[in-house]
Design a protein around this motif. Structure first.
Motif, mmCIF file in Angstrom:
data_model
loop_
_atom_site.group_PDB
_atom_site.id
_atom_site.type_symbol
_atom_site.label_atom_id
_atom_site.label_comp_id
_atom_site.label_asym_id
_atom_site.label_seq_id
_atom_site.Cartn_x
_atom_site.Cartn_y
_atom_site.Cartn_z
ATOM 1 N N ALA A 286 0.811 -1.219 0.000
ATOM 2 C CA ALA A 286 0.000 0.000 0.000
ATOM 3 C C ALA A 286 0.839 1.261 0.000
ATOM 4 C CB ALA A 286 -0.917 0.003 1.226
ATOM 5 N N LEU A 287 2.095 1.168 0.430
ATOM 6 C CA LEU A 287 2.947 2.351 0.534
ATOM 7 C C LEU A 287 3.934 2.391 -0.633
ATOM 8 C CD1 LEU A 287 3.650 2.134 4.371
ATOM 9 C CD2 LEU A 287 1.885 3.468 3.201
ATOM 10 N N THR A 288 4.509 3.564 -0.867
ATOM 11 C CA THR A 288 5.445 3.744 -1.965
ATOM 12 C C THR A 288 6.847 4.029 -1.433
ATOM 13 O OG1 THR A 288 5.126 6.132 -2.101
ATOM 14 C CG2 THR A 288 3.587 4.746 -3.359
ATOM 15 N N TRP A 289 7.813 4.008 -2.346
ATOM 16 C CA TRP A 289 9.187 4.363 -1.986
ATOM 17 C C TRP A 289 9.217 5.773 -1.406
ATOM 18 C CZ3 TRP A 289 12.798 8.049 -3.003
ATOM 19 C CH2 TRP A 289 14.137 7.736 -2.704
ATOM 20 N N SER A 290 8.458 6.677 -1.981
ATOM 21 C CA SER A 290 8.437 8.061 -1.498
ATOM 22 C C SER A 290 7.868 8.164 -0.086
ATOM 23 C CB SER A 290 7.612 8.937 -2.444
ATOM 24 O OG SER A 290 8.178 8.946 -3.734
ATOM 25 N N THR B 267 11.697 -0.669 -3.040
ATOM 26 C CA THR B 267 10.461 -1.387 -2.765
ATOM 27 C C THR B 267 10.476 -2.647 -3.626
ATOM 28 O OG1 THR B 267 9.294 -0.008 -4.391
ATOM 29 C CG2 THR B 267 9.101 0.612 -2.071
ATOM 30 N N ALA B 268 10.095 -3.749 -3.000
ATOM 31 C CA ALA B 268 10.083 -5.052 -3.680
ATOM 32 C C ALA B 268 8.766 -5.727 -3.339
ATOM 33 C CB ALA B 268 11.267 -5.894 -3.232
ATOM 34 N N HIS B 269 7.734 -5.349 -4.075
ATOM 35 C CA HIS B 269 6.370 -5.794 -3.765
ATOM 36 C C HIS B 269 6.114 -7.169 -4.366
ATOM 37 C CE1 HIS B 269 1.939 -5.858 -4.907
ATOM 38 N NE2 HIS B 269 1.982 -6.054 -3.609
ATOM 39 N N PRO B 270 5.881 -8.180 -3.530
ATOM 40 C CA PRO B 270 5.535 -9.509 -4.041
ATOM 41 C C PRO B 270 4.027 -9.640 -4.186
ATOM 42 C CG PRO B 270 5.767 -9.640 -1.687
ATOM 43 C CD PRO B 270 5.967 -8.184 -2.051
ATOM 44 N N PHE B 271 3.617 -10.698 -4.846
ATOM 45 C CA PHE B 271 2.201 -11.051 -4.892
ATOM 46 C C PHE B 271 1.987 -12.238 -3.965
ATOM 47 C CE2 PHE B 271 -1.352 -10.005 -7.978
ATOM 48 C CZ PHE B 271 -1.175 -8.645 -7.848
ATOM 49 N N ASP C 298 7.692 5.969 -9.328
ATOM 50 C CA ASP C 298 7.080 5.548 -8.076
ATOM 51 C C ASP C 298 5.570 5.741 -8.177
ATOM 52 O OD1 ASP C 298 7.164 4.619 -5.473
ATOM 53 O OD2 ASP C 298 7.520 6.596 -4.605
ATOM 54 N N ALA C 299 4.789 4.708 -7.847
ATOM 55 C CA ALA C 299 3.344 4.798 -8.037
ATOM 56 C C ALA C 299 2.613 3.990 -6.972
ATOM 57 C CB ALA C 299 2.953 4.283 -9.426
ATOM 58 N N THR C 300 1.539 4.553 -6.453
ATOM 59 C CA THR C 300 0.684 3.833 -5.515
ATOM 60 C C THR C 300 0.128 2.579 -6.183
ATOM 61 O OG1 THR C 300 0.056 5.891 -4.423
ATOM 62 C CG2 THR C 300 -1.392 4.000 -4.099
#
Length: 308
Positions: free
Chosen positions: A120-124, A138-142, A181-183
């Motif tokens: 839910a959060l971004t690098w920024s 950021t390393a967002h997994p599924f 960077d994107a939500t």
């Protein structure tokens, strides 16, 4: 090259569902893994879950280099010291993460990578938690991360991005990089757009929850498991590909876009969604549904592996 150079130590910070899955994945692929969570109960749950997750990974037959034990650490400093990659999987709370990242930074090796599993959060959002934000990606997994290969990456240090991508590829992940960077990163934005329309169809009485899920799983979902949305429409354009599709069917696509809705999660819509998934579940518990999902994912992954 030494075994440690090939498989450097990995720190997993946070022993919830995501962190435990990361720990199982890295250990399965031969990485020394250190796991830490401030809550003893979370560490106990992780210890109980790891054998099951390891067995699932063995069922895919994707291991390389021999599985390692996961070391359960008493302190954050013990977990982080000397780690090449620190996979942070704490709750989605900005002040909490800022405090945790600052504590990690005080102990980590200068060249190490902090990789946040944030969804839910971004690098920024997270970068201000560090004295040197370039150390963070950021390393967002599924979910579940040990089975679904996607990892969405964003960072500002290209060297760290390259090193992180190489490590994720070593454990069978498929990393993709965001250019901005994107939500929601990439996949959650796509999933949110699709679910918005699914909820709108329930709200408008176009179809019920089970019919919508059945249509998705047996239609575009099946196709999307082997190619993406752009490529699907490229093939839908016949010999001219995407250009042909846009020329001949672009206007109809725009009409469909214009008819898409924006639902409201009113009490009535919430009740319809809750009742609908209950009927679709057919009495199966969350644990049973997860077991069925994981078994199907393992079968699909084995088929894809066999197909090369």
């Amino acid at each position: 090259m030494t075994a440690e150079a090939e498989h450097p130590p990995i720190a997993i910070v946070g022993a919830g569902l995501i962190g435990t899955a990361w720990a199982a994945l890295f250990a399965h692929h031969g990485f020394p893994v250190r796991l830490w969570d401030p809550q003893a109960a979370a560490m106990d749950r992780a210890a109980a879950a790891l054998p099951r997750l390891s067995a699932q990974l063995s069922a895919i037959a994707a291991g390389q280099g021999g599985p390692q034990d996961v070391v359960h650490c008493a302190t954050l400093a013990e977990a982080v010291a000397g780690a090449a990659l620190i996979q942070e999987s704490a709750p989605e709370d900005v002040p909490l993460k800022h405090a945790l990242l600052a504590e990690i930074e005080a102990t980590m090796a200068p060249e190490a990578i902090i990789a946040s599993s944030t969804s839910a959060l971004t690098w920024s959002d997270l970068g201000p938690g560090l004295a040197e934000p370039a150390r963070l990606i950021t390393a967002h997994p599924f979910n579940p991360p040990h089975l679904v290969p996607l990892v969405e990456l964003y960072g500002t240090d290209p060297v760290r991005m390259d090193r992180a991508e190489a490590i994720y590829r070593m454990v069978g992940r498929v990393p993709v990089r965001l250019r901005k960077d994107a939500t929601g990163h990439i996949a959650n934005r796509l999933a949110s757009a699709l679910w918005r329309e699914a909820v709108y169809m329930v709200q408008e009485g176009i179809a019920d929850v089970e019919a919508i899920d059945t249509a998705l799983a047996n239609g575009p979902g099946l196709r999307w498991s082997v190619l993406g949305a752009h490529m699907a429409y490229h093939l839908g354009g016949g010999p001219q590909g995407m250009a042909g599709y846009l020329d001949h069917l672009g206007p109809s696509q725009e009409r469909r876009w214009a008819s898409l809705g924006t639902p409201a999660l009113t009490p009535e819509v919430r009740a319809a969604l809750i009742d609908g998934v209950a009927r679709e579940a057919g009495g199966r518990s969350i644990a049973e549904l997860e077991q069925d999902r994981d078994a199907a994912l393992i079968a699909l992954l084995r088929a894809r592996k066999a197909d090369g």
